[in-house]
Design a protein around this motif. Structure first.
Motif: not given
Length: 194
Positions: A123, A126-127, A131-132, A134-135, A138, A152, A156, A159
């Motif tokens: 968690s 993820e913050e 998140r970066h 995944a961005e 994208h 996603e 993962r 990562s």
């Protein structure tokens, strides 16, 4: 006078964080005693409990600080490039290289998942960095640089691979390990290109 007390409390908090970080990186979570951290900076155990509630609370704050700094390093390296593909490569390489930092290695990669538990550690990750990543993925899909696919699971997978590689690098005595890992990363990433 109130401003002075607030400044003193904040200075004590920062000193506890710094000493806690130093000890967690050097000795590992289980060997650190909160009273010793407090004593090392010339304060009481009660002050440490006031600021963090427990040794675990101090560790959480240190993990958050290390994650934030690592995210800044990764973003800083990525921002040196204009092209999104090179930003991804640079960010991934910066993450791998960070495993040589004892604080990142011991606190973030070794102790945090076991001390905080996998779910809390994920968690927190993820913050920040997840998140970066995944961005960035994208953006690469949107630009057609990599083939359209679910982001996603891809984020993962990357990562997890980078976390494992960073742990391996941190323990490796091979002076060429980082360069070899960067070459393997480049081949892995090149396989994503459309």
């Amino acid at each position: 006078m109130a401003g002075t007390r607030i400044e003193q409390r904040e200075a004590t908090r920062r000193a506890l964080l710094a000493e806690g970080r130093r000890r967690f990186a050097a000795d590992g979570y289980h060997e650190v005693v909160l009273a010793d951290v407090a004593q090392a900076i010339g304060t009481t155990k009660g002050a440490a409990y006031h600021h963090f509630g427990s040794k675990l609370g101090l560790f959480r704050a240190v993990v958050a600080e290390v994650q934030e700094e690592l995210g800044g390093r990764v973003a800083g390296e990525a921002d040196r490039f204009d092209e999104p593909w090179e930003q991804l490569r640079a960010g991934c390489r910066a993450f791998l290289a960070a495993g040589a930092d004892p604080a990142v290695r011991r606190i973030l990669l070794v102790d945090a998942p076991t001390v905080l538990g996998w779910d809390e550690w994920r968690s927190m990750d993820e913050e920040g960095s997840a998140r970066h990543l995944a961005e960035a993925l994208h953006d690469l899909v949107d630009s057609g640089t990599i083939a359209a696919q679910p982001i996603e699971p891809l984020a993962r997978l990357l990562s997890g691979a980078m976390n494992e590689a960073a742990l391996w690098l941190a323990r490796s005595e091979d002076p060429d390990a980082l360069a070899a890992t960067e070459r393997a990363l480049d081949r892995l990433l090149d396989g994503l290109r459309a």
